[in-house]
Design an enzyme around this catalytic site. Structure first.
Site, PDB file in Angstrom:
ATOM      1  N   HIS A  63     -25.208 -46.006 -76.925  1.00  0.00           N
ATOM      2  CA  HIS A  63     -25.371 -44.969 -75.902  1.00  0.00           C
ATOM      3  C   HIS A  63     -26.834 -44.961 -75.465  1.00  0.00           C
ATOM      4  O   HIS A  63     -27.113 -45.025 -74.286  1.00  0.00           O
ATOM      5  CB  HIS A  63     -24.944 -43.594 -76.430  1.00  0.00           C
ATOM      6  CG  HIS A  63     -25.073 -42.498 -75.408  1.00  0.00           C
ATOM      7  ND1 HIS A  63     -24.532 -41.249 -75.553  1.00  0.00           N
ATOM      8  CD2 HIS A  63     -25.707 -42.457 -74.220  1.00  0.00           C
ATOM      9  CE1 HIS A  63     -24.813 -40.503 -74.495  1.00  0.00           C
ATOM     10  NE2 HIS A  63     -25.530 -41.201 -73.675  1.00  0.00           N
ATOM     11  N   PHE A 113     -25.424 -46.841 -65.664  1.00  0.00           N
ATOM     12  CA  PHE A 113     -25.598 -46.235 -66.991  1.00  0.00           C
ATOM     13  C   PHE A 113     -26.945 -46.652 -67.595  1.00  0.00           C
ATOM     14  O   PHE A 113     -27.723 -45.816 -68.063  1.00  0.00           O
ATOM     15  CB  PHE A 113     -24.424 -46.681 -67.873  1.00  0.00           C
ATOM     16  CG  PHE A 113     -24.403 -46.135 -69.280  1.00  0.00           C
ATOM     17  CD1 PHE A 113     -24.889 -44.873 -69.586  1.00  0.00           C
ATOM     18  CD2 PHE A 113     -23.867 -46.898 -70.319  1.00  0.00           C
ATOM     19  CE1 PHE A 113     -24.863 -44.385 -70.891  1.00  0.00           C
ATOM     20  CE2 PHE A 113     -23.817 -46.416 -71.614  1.00  0.00           C
ATOM     21  CZ  PHE A 113     -24.327 -45.159 -71.900  1.00  0.00           C
ATOM     22  N   HIS A 116     -29.764 -44.999 -65.832  1.00  0.00           N
ATOM     23  CA  HIS A 116     -29.887 -43.597 -66.230  1.00  0.00           C
ATOM     24  C   HIS A 116     -30.627 -43.493 -67.570  1.00  0.00           C
ATOM     25  O   HIS A 116     -31.539 -42.670 -67.732  1.00  0.00           O
ATOM     26  CB  HIS A 116     -28.484 -42.978 -66.347  1.00  0.00           C
ATOM     27  CG  HIS A 116     -28.465 -41.668 -67.062  1.00  0.00           C
ATOM     28  ND1 HIS A 116     -28.749 -40.476 -66.439  1.00  0.00           N
ATOM     29  CD2 HIS A 116     -28.223 -41.366 -68.360  1.00  0.00           C
ATOM     30  CE1 HIS A 116     -28.687 -39.486 -67.326  1.00  0.00           C
ATOM     31  NE2 HIS A 116     -28.362 -39.998 -68.498  1.00  0.00           N
ATOM     32  N   GLU A 117     -30.234 -44.353 -68.522  1.00  0.00           N
ATOM     33  CA  GLU A 117     -30.877 -44.310 -69.857  1.00  0.00           C
ATOM     34  C   GLU A 117     -32.358 -44.681 -69.756  1.00  0.00           C
ATOM     35  O   GLU A 117     -33.198 -44.067 -70.404  1.00  0.00           O
ATOM     36  CB  GLU A 117     -30.141 -45.250 -70.826  1.00  0.00           C
ATOM     37  CG  GLU A 117     -28.741 -44.770 -71.192  1.00  0.00           C
ATOM     38  CD  GLU A 117     -28.742 -43.419 -71.899  1.00  0.00           C
ATOM     39  OE1 GLU A 117     -29.473 -43.247 -72.877  1.00  0.00           O
ATOM     40  OE2 GLU A 117     -28.000 -42.519 -71.449  1.00  0.00           O
ATOM     41  N   HIS A 121     -34.856 -41.698 -70.642  1.00  0.00           N
ATOM     42  CA  HIS A 121     -35.447 -41.868 -71.984  1.00  0.00           C
ATOM     43  C   HIS A 121     -36.487 -43.001 -72.051  1.00  0.00           C
ATOM     44  O   HIS A 121     -37.542 -42.843 -72.646  1.00  0.00           O
ATOM     45  CB  HIS A 121     -34.348 -42.146 -73.007  1.00  0.00           C
ATOM     46  CG  HIS A 121     -33.255 -41.119 -73.013  1.00  0.00           C
ATOM     47  ND1 HIS A 121     -33.410 -39.874 -73.555  1.00  0.00           N
ATOM     48  CD2 HIS A 121     -31.982 -41.161 -72.507  1.00  0.00           C
ATOM     49  CE1 HIS A 121     -32.280 -39.179 -73.411  1.00  0.00           C
ATOM     50  NE2 HIS A 121     -31.406 -39.938 -72.772  1.00  0.00           N
TER      51      HIS A 121
HETATM   52  P1  AMP Z   1     -28.026 -38.821 -71.862  1.00  0.00           P
HETATM   53  O1  AMP Z   1     -28.275 -38.263 -70.444  1.00  0.00           O
HETATM   54  O2  AMP Z   1     -28.792 -40.062 -72.154  1.00  0.00           O
HETATM   55  O3  AMP Z   1     -28.175 -37.749 -72.893  1.00  0.00           O
HETATM   56  O4  AMP Z   1     -26.510 -39.248 -71.893  1.00  0.00           O
HETATM   57  C1  AMP Z   1     -25.513 -38.407 -71.440  1.00  0.00           C
HETATM   58  C2  AMP Z   1     -24.877 -39.001 -70.218  1.00  0.00           C
HETATM   59  O5  AMP Z   1     -24.445 -40.312 -70.513  1.00  0.00           O
HETATM   60  C3  AMP Z   1     -23.646 -38.205 -69.786  1.00  0.00           C
HETATM   61  O6  AMP Z   1     -23.651 -38.125 -68.379  1.00  0.00           O
HETATM   62  C4  AMP Z   1     -22.504 -39.085 -70.272  1.00  0.00           C
HETATM   63  O7  AMP Z   1     -21.358 -38.926 -69.506  1.00  0.00           O
HETATM   64  C5  AMP Z   1     -23.107 -40.461 -70.108  1.00  0.00           C
HETATM   65  N1  AMP Z   1     -22.498 -41.472 -70.982  1.00  0.00           N
HETATM   66  C6  AMP Z   1     -22.399 -41.440 -72.312  1.00  0.00           C
HETATM   67  N2  AMP Z   1     -21.808 -42.556 -72.766  1.00  0.00           N
HETATM   68  C7  AMP Z   1     -21.530 -43.301 -71.690  1.00  0.00           C
HETATM   69  C8  AMP Z   1     -20.902 -44.559 -71.491  1.00  0.00           C
HETATM   70  N3  AMP Z   1     -20.463 -45.307 -72.522  1.00  0.00           N
HETATM   71  N4  AMP Z   1     -20.774 -45.001 -70.223  1.00  0.00           N
HETATM   72  C9  AMP Z   1     -21.233 -44.293 -69.177  1.00  0.00           C
HETATM   73  N5  AMP Z   1     -21.824 -43.098 -69.280  1.00  0.00           N
HETATM   74  C10 AMP Z   1     -21.977 -42.608 -70.523  1.00  0.00           C
END
Ligand code: AMP
Length: 235
Positions: A63, A113, A116-117, A121
């Site tokens: 994640h 994804f 976003h990470e 972060h």
């Molecule tokens: P974070 O913002 O890093 O705390 O992660 C939370 C976000 O990541 C939320 O919007 C989740 O829906 C999304 N998320 C978590 N796991 C996954 C995944 N395997 N694929 C896509 N989005 C994810």
């Protein structure tokens, strides 16, 4: 008079150098390295969509690698200017697709994804984009959770006590994890995410200085992918 002026200028220059140096050093205490169990992501209220690159293997996936402070707070979105560039991680792409798949709907290739990470972060670490994603991939290999659980007789498709799962991971990885649960369609608590703590060099597992909040039931499901299907619902 001249001498006073030049010493003020020198002091200002030194101060500026220190500020530039300071902003490029990491300003956090440790990382949470968070892995998830895809069948539990899919078998939940929001369900999932498999990535365009194919159904994930039945294995833990990444994640994120999240910088955190010892008081439980964390920095986020530290540099809105640098978005993730595919060219920076092109050599990691096939490993990313396998070990860090997106499960969000609609199906994607993962860039959204990972972007976003990185934005939320990764920009708060002192790592560049390639080093950040490579560090997380390496940590997944090093923790080897599925094997560690298998060695303790813990296999998908069964229910286990949280304590037994924690103990198996502590024995295999060297430090106790935090277990994050969610709830499946029938209301069972299930193993969703495993948090491990990592030092600021992003290489060494450490004892967690502080744990996230949240509790699992005492007995939880470790679901198998074979009982779970994807959905095409948007969420
Ligand atoms: P974070 O913002 O890093 O705390 O992660 C939370 C976000 O990541 C939320 O919007 C989740 O829906 C999304 N998320 C978590 N796991 C996954 C995944 N395997 N694929 C896509 N989005 C994810």
């Amino acid at each position: 008079m001249m001498r006073v002026k030049s010493s003020v200028l020198i002091n200002l220059f030194v101060l500026q150098c220190l500020l530039i140096l300071g902003s490029s050093l990491q300003d956090f205490d440790f990382f949470y390295f968070v892995q998830q169990w895809p069948p539990s992501y899919c078998d939940s209220r929001h369900s999932c969509c498999y990535p365009t690159t194919g159904k994930p293997n039945e294995d833990f996936t990444i994640h994120g690698l999240w910088p955190n402070y010892n008081d439980g707070k964390w920095p986020s979105n530290c540099d809105q200017q640098t978005s993730l560039h595919k060219s920076e991680i092109s050599d990691l792409m096939s490993k990313m697709q396998k070990d860090w798949p997106t499960l969000a709907c609609p199906s994607g290739d993962g860039m959204k994804f990972w972007g976003h990470e990185w934005g939320k972060h990764g920009t708060c670490t002192s790592l560049d984009q390639h080093s950040y994603f490579q560090a997380a991939l390496q940590l997944k290999n090093n923790s080897n959770l599925l094997q560690v659980l298998g060695n303790a007789g813990i296999r998908p498709g069964n229910f286990y006590s949280v304590e037994r799962i924690k103990q198996a991971i502590e024995e295999g990885v060297g430090h106790a994890p935090f277990i994050d649960c969610n709830v499946d369609a029938s209301g069972n608590h299930q193993l969703f995410q495993v948090y491990l703590c990592v030092d600021t060099s992003s290489t060494k597992f450490i004892k967690c200085p502080v744990l996230p909040h949240g509790r699992c039931g005492s007995r939880i499901e470790f679901p198998s992918f074979s009982n779970v299907s994807e959905s095409h619902d948007e969420f």
